[in-house]
Design a protein around this motif. Structure first.
Motif, mmCIF file in Angstrom:
data_model
loop_
_atom_site.group_PDB
_atom_site.id
_atom_site.type_symbol
_atom_site.label_atom_id
_atom_site.label_comp_id
_atom_site.label_asym_id
_atom_site.label_seq_id
_atom_site.Cartn_x
_atom_site.Cartn_y
_atom_site.Cartn_z
ATOM 1 N N GLU A 101 7.641 11.420 -7.161
ATOM 2 C CA GLU A 101 6.948 11.237 -8.532
ATOM 3 C C GLU A 101 5.540 11.550 -8.243
ATOM 4 N N LEU A 102 5.178 11.319 -6.948
ATOM 5 C CA LEU A 102 3.565 11.852 -6.675
ATOM 6 C C LEU A 102 3.531 13.548 -6.572
ATOM 7 N N LEU A 110 9.008 7.549 -4.812
ATOM 8 C CA LEU A 110 7.646 7.627 -5.095
ATOM 9 C C LEU A 110 7.016 8.852 -4.411
ATOM 10 N N CYS A 114 2.057 7.066 0.684
ATOM 11 C CA CYS A 114 2.644 8.319 -0.052
ATOM 12 C C CYS A 114 1.619 9.538 -0.378
ATOM 13 N N GLN A 115 0.859 8.881 -1.187
ATOM 14 C CA GLN A 115 -0.456 9.963 -1.556
ATOM 15 C C GLN A 115 -0.967 10.889 -0.456
ATOM 16 N N LYS A 139 3.244 15.201 -9.702
ATOM 17 C CA LYS A 139 1.878 15.266 -10.563
ATOM 18 C C LYS A 139 1.148 16.521 -10.316
ATOM 19 N N GLN A 141 0.967 -1.050 0.118
ATOM 20 C CA GLN A 141 -0.180 0.088 -0.049
ATOM 21 C C GLN A 141 1.046 1.241 0.026
ATOM 22 N N GLU A 142 2.042 1.195 -0.723
ATOM 23 C CA GLU A 142 2.840 2.185 -0.683
ATOM 24 C C GLU A 142 2.451 3.460 -1.301
ATOM 25 N N VAL A 143 1.689 3.271 -2.477
ATOM 26 C CA VAL A 143 1.254 4.531 -3.207
ATOM 27 C C VAL A 143 0.289 5.360 -2.327
ATOM 28 N N ASP A 144 -0.704 4.578 -1.598
ATOM 29 C CA ASP A 144 -1.622 5.109 -0.759
ATOM 30 C C ASP A 144 -1.094 5.859 0.286
#
Length: 229
Positions: free
Chosen positions: A78-79, A75, A46-47, A82, A41-44
């Motif tokens: 990168e986020l 990550l 970090c978001q 955006k 759940q790394e993206v979640d």
């Protein structure tokens, strides 16, 4: 943990990280908001960290070791990228002590010459690519440091690494295995290329395979840099 990393955690209002890593720093979390998620759940998380930072909060995203070595730094960047530049929060990547550096210091001085760092986790990288990287590193006589060497699901990949490397260097090449580097359960084992997979290896281990010049002396693993003595 470096003093600068500790200071960043202490000064942050919100701490974001993998649940297991949050557990390791409970003594630093008093009075802070924490956002923790599980594996995959790394993206979640970090978001969530980026969104909190965009409200003006001081946020620390923690990784084990160094955030720029198989950590969350890339990550997060990168986020953040955006969003329009005008609203992007400032990101400061604070170095820690990588597992490979910590493990090397425990073993002695195995990274004194060129080395390659390879993760055997195939969650984000196809196994065929990993296997090719191992082959090239072994053929180039690099010292090879292995992250994520073995898990309950992945048991054969480390054996493949051993077989590939044996095609390029001798069976008595020194191999060091460090568990829980710099943590309370830290321990290390010295072995050889033909036998090291018989030792206990798991996801809390880091494996360092010596090159053709690496040797063991007084219980220390040493790779000569080439100085004239």
């Amino acid at each position: 943990m470096t003093p600068r990393a500790r200071q960043a955690i202490e000064s942050a209002e919100i701490i974001v990280g993998y649940d297991t890593y949050l557990d390791l720093i409970q003594d630093l979390l008093a009075g802070k908001v924490t956002i923790g998620t599980g594996m995959m759940q790394e993206v979640d998380r970090c978001q969530a960290a980026v969104e909190q930072a965009m409200t003006g909060k001081q946020v620390a995203v923690i990784s084990s070791g160094d955030p720029g070595v198989y950590g969350m730094a890339g990550l997060v960047l990168e986020l953040v990228g955006k969003y329009p530049a005008a609203v992007q929060p400032e990101v400061c990547v604070i170095p820690g002590i990588s597992a490979v550096g910590a493990a090397a210091s425990i073993l002695g001085a195995p990274l004194m010459h060129d080395f390659a760092v390879i993760s055997l986790s195939d969650l984000l990288t196809p196994w065929e690519v990993i296997e090719k990287r191992v082959e090239m590193a072994a053929a180039g006589d690099f010292v090879i440091a292995i992250y994520n060497p073995k898990s309950t699901r992945r048991t054969s990949q480390i054996e493949t690494v051993r077989e590939i490397t044996l095609r390029h260097r001798s069976s008595d090449t020194p191999v060091g295995i460090v568990h829980h580097a710099t943590r309370s359960k830290e321990n290390m084992t010295l072995s050889t290329l033909d036998r090291f997979t018989k030792e206990h290896i798991d996801m809390f281990s880091l494996v360092i395979i010596g090159n053709s010049q690496t040797y063991i002396a007084d219980g220390k693993m040493v790779t000569p840099r080439g100085y004239r003595l």
